[in-house]
Design a protein around this motif. Sequence first.
Motif, PDB file in Angstrom:
ATOM      1  N   MET A   3       9.498 -25.595  11.078  1.00 26.86           N
ATOM      2  CA  MET A   3       8.953 -24.939  11.930  1.00 26.86           C
ATOM      3  C   MET A   3      10.589 -24.078  12.341  1.00 26.86           C
ATOM      4  O   MET A   3      10.447 -23.458  12.863  1.00 26.86           O
ATOM      5  N   LEU A   4      11.598 -25.406  12.692  1.00 28.63           N
ATOM      6  CA  LEU A   4      13.106 -24.612  13.152  1.00 28.63           C
ATOM      7  C   LEU A   4      14.226 -24.853  12.007  1.00 28.63           C
ATOM      8  O   LEU A   4      13.921 -26.516  11.488  1.00 28.63           O
ATOM      9  N   GLU A   5      14.699 -23.854  12.113  1.00 30.05           N
ATOM     10  CA  GLU A   5      15.968 -24.322  10.529  1.00 30.05           C
ATOM     11  C   GLU A   5      17.748 -23.304  11.581  1.00 30.05           C
ATOM     12  O   GLU A   5      17.132 -22.829  11.877  1.00 30.05           O
ATOM     13  N   ILE A   6      17.956 -24.823  11.446  1.00 26.54           N
ATOM     14  CA  ILE A   6      19.728 -24.811  11.825  1.00 26.54           C
ATOM     15  C   ILE A   6      20.683 -23.828  10.294  1.00 26.54           C
ATOM     16  O   ILE A   6      20.715 -25.302  10.003  1.00 26.54           O
ATOM     17  N   LYS A   7      21.272 -22.726  10.537  1.00 21.72           N
ATOM     18  CA  LYS A   7      21.645 -23.370   9.078  1.00 21.72           C
ATOM     19  C   LYS A   7      23.445 -22.340   9.415  1.00 21.72           C
ATOM     20  O   LYS A   7      23.971 -21.454   9.873  1.00 21.72           O
ATOM     21  N   ASP A   8      24.333 -23.799   8.689  1.00 22.87           N
ATOM     22  CA  ASP A   8      25.951 -22.857   9.103  1.00 22.87           C
ATOM     23  C   ASP A   8      26.673 -23.052  10.781  1.00 22.87           C
ATOM     24  O   ASP A   8      26.842 -22.152  11.036  1.00 22.87           O
ATOM     25  N   GLU A  25      16.945 -29.441  10.053  1.00 21.39           N
ATOM     26  CA  GLU A  25      15.453 -28.660  10.147  1.00 21.39           C
ATOM     27  C   GLU A  25      14.698 -29.497  10.777  1.00 21.39           C
ATOM     28  O   GLU A  25      15.047 -30.890  11.595  1.00 21.39           O
ATOM     29  N   VAL A  26      13.796 -29.047  11.632  1.00 23.50           N
ATOM     30  CA  VAL A  26      12.842 -29.559  12.681  1.00 23.50           C
ATOM     31  C   VAL A  26      10.815 -29.126  11.697  1.00 23.50           C
ATOM     32  O   VAL A  26      11.111 -28.149  11.430  1.00 23.50           O
ATOM     33  N   GLU A  27      10.912 -29.999  11.440  1.00 26.92           N
ATOM     34  CA  GLU A  27       9.441 -30.168  10.512  1.00 26.92           C
ATOM     35  C   GLU A  27       8.378 -30.187  11.721  1.00 26.92           C
ATOM     36  O   GLU A  27       7.957 -30.391  13.223  1.00 26.92           O
ATOM     37  N   GLU A  59      22.996 -18.360  11.340  1.00 19.51           N
ATOM     38  CA  GLU A  59      21.532 -18.480  10.978  1.00 19.51           C
ATOM     39  C   GLU A  59      20.276 -19.883  11.724  1.00 19.51           C
ATOM     40  O   GLU A  59      20.598 -20.734  11.573  1.00 19.51           O
ATOM     41  N   ILE A  60      19.691 -19.457  12.633  1.00 17.15           N
ATOM     42  CA  ILE A  60      18.624 -19.640  13.210  1.00 17.15           C
ATOM     43  C   ILE A  60      17.315 -19.261  13.242  1.00 17.15           C
ATOM     44  O   ILE A  60      16.906 -18.056  13.145  1.00 17.15           O
TER      45      ILE A  60
END
Length: 237
Positions: A3-8, A25-27, A59-60
């Motif tokens: 649902m929500l993903e944060i990368k670096d 990551e938030v599922e 990135e979000i």
Amino acid sequence: MAMLEIKDLNVFYGGIHALRGISLEVEEGQIVSMIGSNGAGKSSMMNAISGLVKYKSGEIFYKGEKLPTQASKIVKAGICQVPEGRLIFANLTTYENLMIGAYLRSDKDGIARDLKRVYEIFPRLEERKNQIAGTLSGGEQQMLAMGRGIMSAPDVIMLDEPSLGLAPLLINTIFETIREIKSMGKTILLVEQNALKALSVADKAYVLEQGRITKSGPGAELLKDPQIAEAYLGKSK
């Protein structure tokens, strides 16, 4: 797909590197807790997601697409933040505060339905709907802040230190409510210094230290981790 993903993600405040390349990551439908000491970067992470703080790099993603950086667009997309310290409008009534949560909505039937649901979750807010919000107790103000968040009809609710400054009995009530909000089909990202409570409700949890994620896993597993027990739960190895 998360649902929500944060990368670096990297966030700076002047020369201070507050978040150092974190990824998480938030599922959908999960409660994901973030624990860590004061100054670890927990609120910085939430504020970056909400568009309240600009991030330098990273990135979000939300529902597989890059998240806007404008706060109002983020709320409209379905992400709301219940801030640390509640930040209610003290001179307005309880009801008026709740309606501010729905300021981007135009679906009158949906707003009425969500208001009824908020009053079911927090009966005290209905009892005090005409009371000036600044005269509510600390626990009631936290309920109001959470209710205001629900009124924005989010898919993801971010709770920043919901138990801060509350008596133990009220803290139990707040965490029971967090479980109830999850049962509504909401996804919850929880930042909380009460590590025992935060890990107890978490499907997944992350440990943030000095701007870096140092551990992650199911909440139940992290509760059994000796290092976490010593650092955050007041237990020796």
